[in-house]
Enzyme design. Sequence first.
Site, PDB file in Angstrom:
ATOM      1  N   GLN A 229       0.838  -1.199   0.000  1.00  0.00           N
ATOM      2  CA  GLN A 229       0.000   0.000   0.000  1.00  0.00           C
ATOM      3  C   GLN A 229       0.874   1.250   0.000  1.00  0.00           C
ATOM      4  O   GLN A 229       1.903   1.292   0.681  1.00  0.00           O
ATOM      5  CB  GLN A 229      -0.923   0.006   1.218  1.00  0.00           C
ATOM      6  CG  GLN A 229      -1.924  -1.148   1.261  1.00  0.00           C
ATOM      7  CD  GLN A 229      -3.037  -1.049   0.227  1.00  0.00           C
ATOM      8  OE1 GLN A 229      -3.191  -0.041  -0.455  1.00  0.00           O
ATOM      9  NE2 GLN A 229      -3.809  -2.115   0.087  1.00  0.00           N
TER      10      GLN A 229
ATOM     11  N   CYS B 206      -9.872   1.962  -5.183  1.00  0.00           N
ATOM     12  CA  CYS B 206      -9.007   3.158  -5.249  1.00  0.00           C
ATOM     13  C   CYS B 206      -9.369   4.038  -6.446  1.00  0.00           C
ATOM     14  O   CYS B 206      -8.654   5.003  -6.732  1.00  0.00           O
ATOM     15  CB  CYS B 206      -7.539   2.767  -5.274  1.00  0.00           C
ATOM     16  SG  CYS B 206      -7.116   1.715  -6.652  1.00  0.00           S
TER      17      CYS B 206
ATOM     18  N   ASP C 176      -9.798  -6.134  -3.125  1.00  0.00           N
ATOM     19  CA  ASP C 176      -9.070  -4.873  -3.261  1.00  0.00           C
ATOM     20  C   ASP C 176      -8.459  -4.823  -4.658  1.00  0.00           C
ATOM     21  O   ASP C 176      -7.245  -4.947  -4.829  1.00  0.00           O
ATOM     22  CB  ASP C 176      -7.971  -4.835  -2.177  1.00  0.00           C
ATOM     23  CG  ASP C 176      -7.188  -3.536  -2.169  1.00  0.00           C
ATOM     24  OD1 ASP C 176      -7.587  -2.583  -2.864  1.00  0.00           O
ATOM     25  OD2 ASP C 176      -6.164  -3.479  -1.456  1.00  0.00           O
TER      26      ASP C 176
HETATM   27  C1  SAM Z   1      -4.602  -2.622  -4.779  1.00  0.00           C
HETATM   28  S1  SAM Z   1      -3.588  -4.014  -4.765  1.00  0.00           S
HETATM   29  C2  SAM Z   1      -4.175  -4.868  -3.342  1.00  0.00           C
HETATM   30  C3  SAM Z   1      -3.158  -5.618  -2.542  1.00  0.00           C
HETATM   31  C4  SAM Z   1      -3.499  -6.083  -1.159  1.00  0.00           C
HETATM   32  N1  SAM Z   1      -4.881  -5.973  -0.758  1.00  0.00           N
HETATM   33  C5  SAM Z   1      -2.604  -5.408  -0.130  1.00  0.00           C
HETATM   34  O1  SAM Z   1      -3.105  -4.630   0.676  1.00  0.00           O
HETATM   35  O2  SAM Z   1      -1.400  -5.637  -0.178  1.00  0.00           O
HETATM   36  C6  SAM Z   1      -4.189  -4.877  -6.098  1.00  0.00           C
HETATM   37  C7  SAM Z   1      -3.541  -6.244  -6.285  1.00  0.00           C
HETATM   38  O3  SAM Z   1      -4.241  -6.905  -7.326  1.00  0.00           O
HETATM   39  C8  SAM Z   1      -3.328  -7.707  -8.044  1.00  0.00           C
HETATM   40  N2  SAM Z   1      -4.021  -7.956  -9.320  1.00  0.00           N
HETATM   41  C9  SAM Z   1      -4.222  -7.109 -10.353  1.00  0.00           C
HETATM   42  N3  SAM Z   1      -5.023  -7.681 -11.276  1.00  0.00           N
HETATM   43  C10 SAM Z   1      -5.360  -8.913 -10.796  1.00  0.00           C
HETATM   44  C11 SAM Z   1      -6.177  -9.966 -11.280  1.00  0.00           C
HETATM   45  N4  SAM Z   1      -6.822  -9.867 -12.440  1.00  0.00           N
HETATM   46  N5  SAM Z   1      -6.296 -11.079 -10.531  1.00  0.00           N
HETATM   47  C12 SAM Z   1      -5.638 -11.190  -9.347  1.00  0.00           C
HETATM   48  N6  SAM Z   1      -4.852 -10.212  -8.835  1.00  0.00           N
HETATM   49  C13 SAM Z   1      -4.710  -9.093  -9.547  1.00  0.00           C
HETATM   50  C14 SAM Z   1      -2.055  -6.910  -8.062  1.00  0.00           C
HETATM   51  O4  SAM Z   1      -0.935  -7.766  -8.197  1.00  0.00           O
HETATM   52  C15 SAM Z   1      -2.081  -6.228  -6.679  1.00  0.00           C
HETATM   53  O5  SAM Z   1      -1.358  -6.961  -5.731  1.00  0.00           O
END
Ligand code: SAM
Length: 428
Positions: free
Chosen positions: A256, A383, A356
Amino acid sequence: MSERTEPANEIVTVDVDNPAHGGSVIARMDGQVVFLSGGLPGEKDVTVALDPAKGSNSKKSFRTGTATHIGKPSPHRVEGQCAAASLGGGCCDLDFVDAQGSLEFKRDVVLDQLRRIGKIELDEAVISTESLTPSLGWRTRARLGVDEEGRAGVRKKNSHEVIPLSAATCAQWAAGLVAGLEEETFPAGAEIAVALGEQAGGKIDGEGAQRSVVQLTGSRQRPQRKVIGGLKNVTHHVKMGDKEIAWDLPADAFWQGHRAAPEFYSQWLRQNIPADLGLGWDLYGGAGVFAAALADRVGAMDTVDTGSLSTDAGKEALAAAGIENVRFLSGEVSKSLDALRTNDEENHGLHVVVLDPPRTGAGAKVVERIAEFGPRYVAHVGCDPATASRDLAAWIQSGYEIKQLTIVDAFPLTHHVEMLVLLQRVGE
Ligand SMILES: C[S@@+](CC[C@H](N)C(=O)[O-])C[C@H]1O[C@@H](n2cnc3c(N)ncnc32)[C@H](O)[C@@H]1O
């Protein structure tokens, strides 16, 4: 041949109404809407240099422009706080508003997007707001561009041009984050990921702070990564209930942005999700921060993310903390749902889903698919107010109601905002 000259900007004077998604504000000029950057809600006698009305813009009912002089400024206006933004950096587009003004700006945008896109009107009683502190130097991870001369720095707005660190740094960066990098040269066009370690609550270790610098070259999707300075990983400590958990992460893994965010979001989850639940899912789970926050509230938890760097770090961090009921899966959420558990070991079903997603949101199809599994509680972290509003509308269509919305100014100096939303299945 005659030289082509750019048409001079048209200058108008307007009063500003409300903020718009993306950091601009809205004014009206003879009935036509103007989206202008550099203004704040309620400001009057604002001189605006309009962008030339050409191409598709001329046919639409709106114009765009930039505020060049504010006759009657907002009480929330302050001097620009970011040196890189003052040179055109694409980092801090709202560095001229105080913390209260920033929170009000973002609250208005979120509620407007919920109304327009989600057709959602919320009762004031379910809405709360929070500004994370500090509002300067809050970022312990950054990505820098590298120019043709090998100098690293902030990229200019909508451009590949780089403002070298020797000319300016960004006010979001924690002290020491980029120290000394202005004297180094890097491969032209590379991206440099840099991160500092933190104690609980995002406190930085001062002089002894751990730092990692990773150089990324080649394609954006599959870059070649090389640790070129400091440590392979830096450590982030997060307090959750009576536990403090440490994550060791490379500079280019997801974590984050605001150094107080992991702890604030974890506490929010622990306050809003009841204890004694069965199975949980933590989707788009990164390094499993939210899974860890809820691990003692559920029988078991499955977390899914595409990013292998954070997934590996999460497995190690939770194992070291003695958390044994969380399973990490690598993959896309949309393709992984059928591979997730639907019961915990005591045969309790899916009770809670935390998701998220990145800025693009989860999408209505993914939301509808998850809803078919019927979790009682959903914590949706968004976000981007536009995509989150679309996703929340899909939850409501699928039989859920919003119980709590916390609008968090988790990205001070910028227009970005985080929405923490608790939903419950209707009738639970
Ligand atoms: C906003 S971050 C949230 C991370 C987590 N909740 C944290 O607090 O560390 C979004 C996450 O979604 C993952 N991501 C993006 N597209 C995705 C998808 N289609 N399927 C799974 N994960 C995905 C990214 O790698 C990233 O770690």
